[in-house]
Scaffold this motif. Structure first.
Motif, mmCIF file in Angstrom:
data_model
loop_
_atom_site.group_PDB
_atom_site.id
_atom_site.type_symbol
_atom_site.label_atom_id
_atom_site.label_comp_id
_atom_site.label_asym_id
_atom_site.label_seq_id
_atom_site.Cartn_x
_atom_site.Cartn_y
_atom_site.Cartn_z
ATOM 1 N N LEU A 106 26.910 -131.101 -22.924
ATOM 2 C CA LEU A 106 25.567 -131.033 -22.358
ATOM 3 C C LEU A 106 24.899 -129.708 -22.695
ATOM 4 C CD1 LEU A 106 23.428 -132.367 -20.549
ATOM 5 C CD2 LEU A 106 24.558 -131.301 -18.577
ATOM 6 N N LEU A 107 25.664 -128.634 -22.632
ATOM 7 C CA LEU A 107 25.133 -127.319 -23.002
ATOM 8 C C LEU A 107 24.637 -127.319 -24.438
ATOM 9 C CD1 LEU A 107 24.740 -124.268 -22.392
ATOM 10 C CD2 LEU A 107 27.088 -123.925 -23.198
ATOM 11 N N GLY A 108 25.425 -127.883 -25.332
ATOM 12 C CA GLY A 108 25.024 -127.931 -26.733
ATOM 13 C C GLY A 108 23.768 -128.754 -26.950
ATOM 14 N N GLY B 212 18.691 -116.862 -36.556
ATOM 15 C CA GLY B 212 18.722 -117.354 -37.934
ATOM 16 C C GLY B 212 20.097 -117.734 -38.432
ATOM 17 N N VAL B 213 21.078 -117.853 -37.523
ATOM 18 C CA VAL B 213 22.428 -118.223 -37.945
ATOM 19 C C VAL B 213 22.931 -119.357 -37.048
ATOM 20 C CG1 VAL B 213 24.646 -117.290 -38.706
ATOM 21 C CG2 VAL B 213 22.721 -115.746 -38.365
ATOM 22 N N PRO B 214 22.365 -120.559 -37.163
ATOM 23 C CA PRO B 214 22.780 -121.648 -36.277
ATOM 24 C C PRO B 214 24.233 -122.058 -36.448
ATOM 25 C CG PRO B 214 21.365 -122.473 -38.048
ATOM 26 C CD PRO B 214 21.309 -120.979 -38.107
ATOM 27 N N GLU B 215 24.798 -121.823 -37.644
ATOM 28 C CA GLU B 215 26.204 -122.198 -37.832
ATOM 29 C C GLU B 215 27.127 -121.361 -36.955
ATOM 30 O OE1 GLU B 215 25.102 -119.452 -41.351
ATOM 31 O OE2 GLU B 215 24.178 -120.995 -40.091
ATOM 32 N N TRP B 216 26.694 -120.159 -36.586
ATOM 33 C CA TRP B 216 27.514 -119.327 -35.706
ATOM 34 C C TRP B 216 27.579 -119.923 -34.304
ATOM 35 C CZ3 TRP B 216 28.012 -113.421 -36.264
ATOM 36 C CH2 TRP B 216 28.389 -113.119 -37.582
ATOM 37 N N THR B 217 26.512 -120.624 -33.906
ATOM 38 C CA THR B 217 26.529 -121.279 -32.605
ATOM 39 C C THR B 217 27.590 -122.371 -32.586
ATOM 40 O OG1 THR B 217 24.153 -120.823 -32.430
ATOM 41 C CG2 THR B 217 25.088 -122.404 -30.874
ATOM 42 N N LEU B 218 27.760 -123.065 -33.697
ATOM 43 C CA LEU B 218 28.826 -124.062 -33.786
ATOM 44 C C LEU B 218 30.193 -123.402 -33.658
ATOM 45 C CD1 LEU B 218 27.528 -126.282 -36.739
ATOM 46 C CD2 LEU B 218 27.474 -126.812 -34.296
ATOM 47 N N ILE B 219 30.345 -122.247 -34.293
ATOM 48 C CA ILE B 219 31.636 -121.549 -34.251
ATOM 49 C C ILE B 219 31.942 -121.066 -32.837
ATOM 50 C CG2 ILE B 219 32.893 -119.519 -35.076
ATOM 51 C CD1 ILE B 219 31.370 -119.825 -37.725
ATOM 52 N N ILE B 220 30.947 -120.493 -32.162
ATOM 53 C CA ILE B 220 31.194 -120.003 -30.806
ATOM 54 C C ILE B 220 31.472 -121.165 -29.867
ATOM 55 C CG2 ILE B 220 28.742 -119.945 -30.210
ATOM 56 C CD1 ILE B 220 31.516 -117.639 -28.891
ATOM 57 N N PHE B 221 30.897 -122.336 -30.155
ATOM 58 C CA PHE B 221 31.196 -123.501 -29.321
ATOM 59 C C PHE B 221 32.643 -123.942 -29.504
ATOM 60 C CE2 PHE B 221 27.030 -123.857 -27.769
ATOM 61 C CZ PHE B 221 27.005 -124.868 -26.812
ATOM 62 N N LEU B 222 33.179 -123.796 -30.692
ATOM 63 C CA LEU B 222 34.600 -124.093 -30.895
ATOM 64 C C LEU B 222 35.464 -123.133 -30.082
ATOM 65 C CD1 LEU B 222 34.729 -124.810 -34.743
ATOM 66 C CD2 LEU B 222 34.946 -126.452 -32.877
ATOM 67 N N LEU B 223 35.069 -121.849 -30.075
ATOM 68 C CA LEU B 223 35.796 -120.870 -29.265
ATOM 69 C C LEU B 223 35.708 -121.223 -27.788
ATOM 70 C CD1 LEU B 223 37.250 -118.173 -28.748
ATOM 71 C CD2 LEU B 223 35.020 -117.037 -28.891
ATOM 72 N N MET B 224 34.518 -121.584 -27.330
ATOM 73 C CA MET B 224 34.328 -121.937 -25.924
ATOM 74 C C MET B 224 35.098 -123.205 -25.572
ATOM 75 S SD MET B 224 30.264 -121.030 -25.894
ATOM 76 C CE MET B 224 29.837 -121.765 -24.322
ATOM 77 N N CYS C 125 23.592 -119.359 -20.364
ATOM 78 C CA CYS C 125 24.244 -119.767 -21.612
ATOM 79 C C CYS C 125 23.261 -120.467 -22.537
ATOM 80 C CB CYS C 125 25.426 -120.698 -21.314
ATOM 81 S SG CYS C 125 26.961 -119.870 -20.914
ATOM 82 N N VAL C 126 22.413 -121.317 -21.953
ATOM 83 C CA VAL C 126 21.388 -122.001 -22.754
ATOM 84 C C VAL C 126 20.479 -120.979 -23.428
ATOM 85 C CG1 VAL C 126 19.363 -123.495 -22.657
ATOM 86 C CG2 VAL C 126 21.409 -124.105 -21.368
ATOM 87 N N LEU C 127 20.012 -120.005 -22.653
ATOM 88 C CA LEU C 127 19.111 -118.984 -23.199
ATOM 89 C C LEU C 127 19.776 -118.222 -24.334
ATOM 90 C CD1 LEU C 127 16.544 -117.259 -23.121
ATOM 91 C CD2 LEU C 127 17.634 -115.867 -21.337
ATOM 92 N N LEU C 128 21.016 -117.800 -24.145
ATOM 93 C CA LEU C 128 21.701 -117.023 -25.177
ATOM 94 C C LEU C 128 21.975 -117.866 -26.409
ATOM 95 C CD1 LEU C 128 24.239 -114.929 -23.061
ATOM 96 C CD2 LEU C 128 21.968 -114.279 -23.873
ATOM 97 N N GLY C 129 22.323 -119.146 -26.215
ATOM 98 C CA GLY C 129 22.536 -120.026 -27.359
ATOM 99 C C GLY C 129 21.275 -120.229 -28.170
ATOM 100 N N LEU D 158 22.448 -109.773 -35.520
ATOM 101 C CA LEU D 158 21.776 -110.265 -34.319
ATOM 102 C C LEU D 158 22.617 -111.339 -33.623
ATOM 103 C CD1 LEU D 158 18.107 -110.664 -35.666
ATOM 104 C CD2 LEU D 158 19.192 -108.641 -34.696
ATOM 105 N N ALA D 159 23.074 -112.325 -34.393
ATOM 106 C CA ALA D 159 23.810 -113.451 -33.805
ATOM 107 C C ALA D 159 25.186 -113.042 -33.312
ATOM 108 C CB ALA D 159 23.929 -114.570 -34.839
ATOM 109 N N HIS D 160 25.784 -112.064 -33.986
ATOM 110 C CA HIS D 160 27.136 -111.615 -33.657
ATOM 111 C C HIS D 160 27.231 -111.087 -32.234
ATOM 112 C CE1 HIS D 160 30.615 -108.684 -34.190
ATOM 113 N NE2 HIS D 160 31.140 -109.830 -34.553
ATOM 114 N N ALA D 161 26.157 -110.460 -31.764
ATOM 115 C CA ALA D 161 26.181 -109.817 -30.452
ATOM 116 C C ALA D 161 26.329 -110.805 -29.313
ATOM 117 C CB ALA D 161 24.901 -109.002 -30.255
ATOM 118 N N TYR D 162 26.018 -112.071 -29.545
ATOM 119 C CA TYR D 162 26.041 -113.054 -28.454
ATOM 120 C C TYR D 162 27.409 -113.711 -28.272
ATOM 121 C CZ TYR D 162 20.990 -112.565 -28.540
ATOM 122 O OH TYR D 162 19.723 -112.054 -28.475
ATOM 123 N N ILE D 163 28.333 -113.473 -29.187
ATOM 124 C CA ILE D 163 29.644 -114.131 -29.091
ATOM 125 C C ILE D 163 30.362 -113.790 -27.782
ATOM 126 C CG2 ILE D 163 31.947 -114.245 -30.119
ATOM 127 C CD1 ILE D 163 30.627 -114.053 -32.854
#
Length: 220
Positions: A155-157, A121-133, A110-114, A83-88
């Motif tokens: 601010l987005l985070g 259920g994978v909040p750590e992936w949001t941290l990883i995608i933020f590093l990419l961004m 972006c807020v909605l997708l984050g 589920l979380a992978h699709a939003y990268i």
């Protein structure tokens, strides 16, 4: 059974596709959600490729590789990861578009997708995608000044965290009183770490010998 349904983030209580379980048979809903998110991720990678100037065929190849490579398919054993992978790719392309067009509709998308990625259920992936961004924001030659790019991402985070608080706060409280929230020794933490001697195996399979035989002499 005593399980804290809301606090257990693995249950993805607030994730919208769970509504399919109310109206469809269990396996049908599960298959639709899984396949749907594979297609969603592929579409995001395709759109990202097209938006940065790749051809239709190259972008199509990006989408296929993103959703059908070994790593992506291995996530089928980890449903919330699928589920979380699709939003990268979607977060990447929409943030890219926001910095190019300076239109706040892309920011709020972006807020909605984050938030959805956290609800998966994978909040750590949001941290990883933020590093990419962050890397993308710094490396791409936008007309927006560098400080504004960084402040915008921060601010987005913050907004994503606030909008996800209904899930994050109960989960953090549960983690604090769980066995994983207690202090562990370094040995117990590092037992699953990759030993530096095995790094060459990332490029050269079986570099240290074979590990699928009984004889220990086959692995040096």
């Amino acid at each position: 059974g005593g399980q804290p349904l809301l606090a257990e983030i693995n249950f993805s209580v607030f994730y919208p596709s769970n509504l399919l379980y109310l109206i469809l048979p269990l396996y049908t809903a599960f298959n639709l959600i899984t396949i749907g998110h594979l297609i969603l991720g592929a579409a995001g990678a395709y759109c990202l490729g097209r938006f940065i100037g790749l051809s239709v065929l190259s972008s199509l190849l990006c989408g296929i590789i993103f959703s059908c490579c070994g790593y992506s398919l291995s996530l089928l054993n980890f449903p919330k990861g699928t589920l979380a992978h699709a939003y990268i790719p979607w977060l990447t392309v929409i943030w890219h578009r926001f910095l190019l067009e300076k239109n706040f509709r892309w920011f709020f998308l972006c807020v909605l997708l984050g938030v959805l990625q956290i609800f998966a259920g994978v909040p750590e992936w949001t941290l990883i995608i933020f590093l990419l961004m962050l890397v993308w924001s710094v490396a791409y030659p936008y007309q927006v000044s560098m400080p504004r790019r960084i402040i915008g991402l921060i601010l987005l985070g913050i907004i994503i965290i606030l909008c996800s608080a209904i899930q994050l706060i109960p989960s953090l409280e549960m983690v604090a009183v769980s066995s994983r929230g207690q202090q562990n020794s370094f040995d117990s933490f590092a037992v699953w770490s990759l030993h530096f001697e095995r790094v060459p195996e990332i490029i050269l399979p079986n570099f240290l010998g074979r590990i699928d035989t009984i004889s220990s002499g086959d692995y040096w």
